[in-house]
Design an enzyme around this catalytic site. Structure first.
Site, PDB file in Angstrom:
ATOM      1  N   CYS A   2       6.126   7.007   3.557  1.00 29.53           N
ATOM      2  CA  CYS A   2       5.124   6.156   3.495  1.00 29.53           C
ATOM      3  C   CYS A   2       4.084   6.359   2.147  1.00 29.53           C
ATOM      4  O   CYS A   2       3.237   5.776   2.039  1.00 29.53           O
ATOM      5  CB  CYS A   2       4.586   5.857   4.761  1.00 29.53           C
ATOM      6  N   HIS A  14       0.921  -1.203   0.049  1.00 22.93           N
ATOM      7  CA  HIS A  14      -0.020   0.026   0.017  1.00 22.93           C
ATOM      8  C   HIS A  14       0.837   1.090   0.047  1.00 22.93           C
ATOM      9  O   HIS A  14       1.974   1.146   0.164  1.00 22.93           O
ATOM     10  CB  HIS A  14      -0.733  -0.194   1.322  1.00 22.93           C
ATOM     11  N   ASP A  61      -4.417 -10.725   1.552  1.00 24.61           N
ATOM     12  CA  ASP A  61      -3.394 -11.370   1.347  1.00 24.61           C
ATOM     13  C   ASP A  61      -2.629 -11.342  -0.369  1.00 24.61           C
ATOM     14  O   ASP A  61      -3.232 -11.600  -1.121  1.00 24.61           O
ATOM     15  CB  ASP A  61      -3.197 -12.884   1.436  1.00 24.61           C
ATOM     16  N   HIS A  62      -1.268 -10.954  -0.242  1.00 23.92           N
ATOM     17  CA  HIS A  62      -0.531 -10.492  -1.408  1.00 23.92           C
ATOM     18  C   HIS A  62      -1.424  -9.679  -2.655  1.00 23.92           C
ATOM     19  O   HIS A  62      -1.650 -10.082  -3.716  1.00 23.92           O
ATOM     20  CB  HIS A  62      -0.414 -11.981  -2.382  1.00 23.92           C
ATOM     21  N   HIS A 114       5.032   0.438  -0.537  1.00 23.72           N
ATOM     22  CA  HIS A 114       5.833  -0.481   0.219  1.00 23.72           C
ATOM     23  C   HIS A 114       4.963  -1.631   0.817  1.00 23.72           C
ATOM     24  O   HIS A 114       3.521  -1.494   0.549  1.00 23.72           O
ATOM     25  CB  HIS A 114       6.292   0.400   1.389  1.00 23.72           C
ATOM     26  N   GLU A 137       1.424  -4.130  12.313  1.00 25.39           N
ATOM     27  CA  GLU A 137       2.006  -3.608  11.220  1.00 25.39           C
ATOM     28  C   GLU A 137       3.455  -3.831  10.952  1.00 25.39           C
ATOM     29  O   GLU A 137       4.260  -4.354  10.277  1.00 25.39           O
ATOM     30  CB  GLU A 137       1.763  -2.070  10.966  1.00 25.39           C
ATOM     31  N   HIS A 147       4.117  -4.736   3.993  1.00 25.99           N
ATOM     32  CA  HIS A 147       4.100  -5.296   5.309  1.00 25.99           C
ATOM     33  C   HIS A 147       3.896  -6.729   5.297  1.00 25.99           C
ATOM     34  O   HIS A 147       3.048  -7.071   4.765  1.00 25.99           O
ATOM     35  CB  HIS A 147       3.116  -4.452   6.180  1.00 25.99           C
TER      36      HIS A 147
END
Length: 135
Positions: free
Chosen positions: A36, A17, A80-81, A40, A124, A42
């Site tokens: 940010c 995100h 996810d992903h 990037h 996070e 997480h």
């Protein structure tokens, strides 16, 4: 006599995100979100807690397998992903802070878990996490 317990399921998902608000100028975004504002990712750790009275006949109030399936369908498959801004239609136009992500996850889970849903916690990083309890 039944007793109330809190049951927590942990899942890990990877998402990318950027923190950027269309309501602010580029300079304001840079000032608030710093580096940010760039894309990037997480490896988020999600902990979902449910609360209920243990049924004496079965020794639980919800089968953990049922909770696992709800999390997979309503959260993991969506996040996810994925790129949160581009791949999750419900998050378009929302700044994908961990705070907003915790509220989004609560809203996804509430229709299935209703009064059992107690807490959504998202880590996070190992140092930063958010807890949301539906308030």
């Amino acid at each position: 006599m039944s007793r109330t317990v809190i049951l927590t399921r942990r899942e890990v998902f990877s998402s990318s995100h950027r923190l950027y608000s269309d309501k602010l100028s580029l300079e304001e975004n840079k000032k608030i979100y710093g580096k940010c504002i760039n894309s990037h990712g997480h490896n988020y750790v999600l902990e979902v807690s449910i609360k209920g009275a243990v049924k004496e006949d079965i020794g639980m109030f919800m089968n953990i397998t049922e909770l696992k399936e709800i999390l997979k369908e309503r959260v993991m498959d969506k996040l996810d992903h994925k790129n949160l801004e581009n791949d999750v239609p419900e998050l378009k136009g929302i700044v994908t802070t961990t705070e907003n992500l915790s509220i989004f996850i609560w809203d996804q889970l509430f229709p299935s878990l209703k009064e059992f849903l107690y807490e959504v916690k998202i880590l996070e990083t190992e140092n930063n996490f958010v807890v949301y309890r539906g308030e």
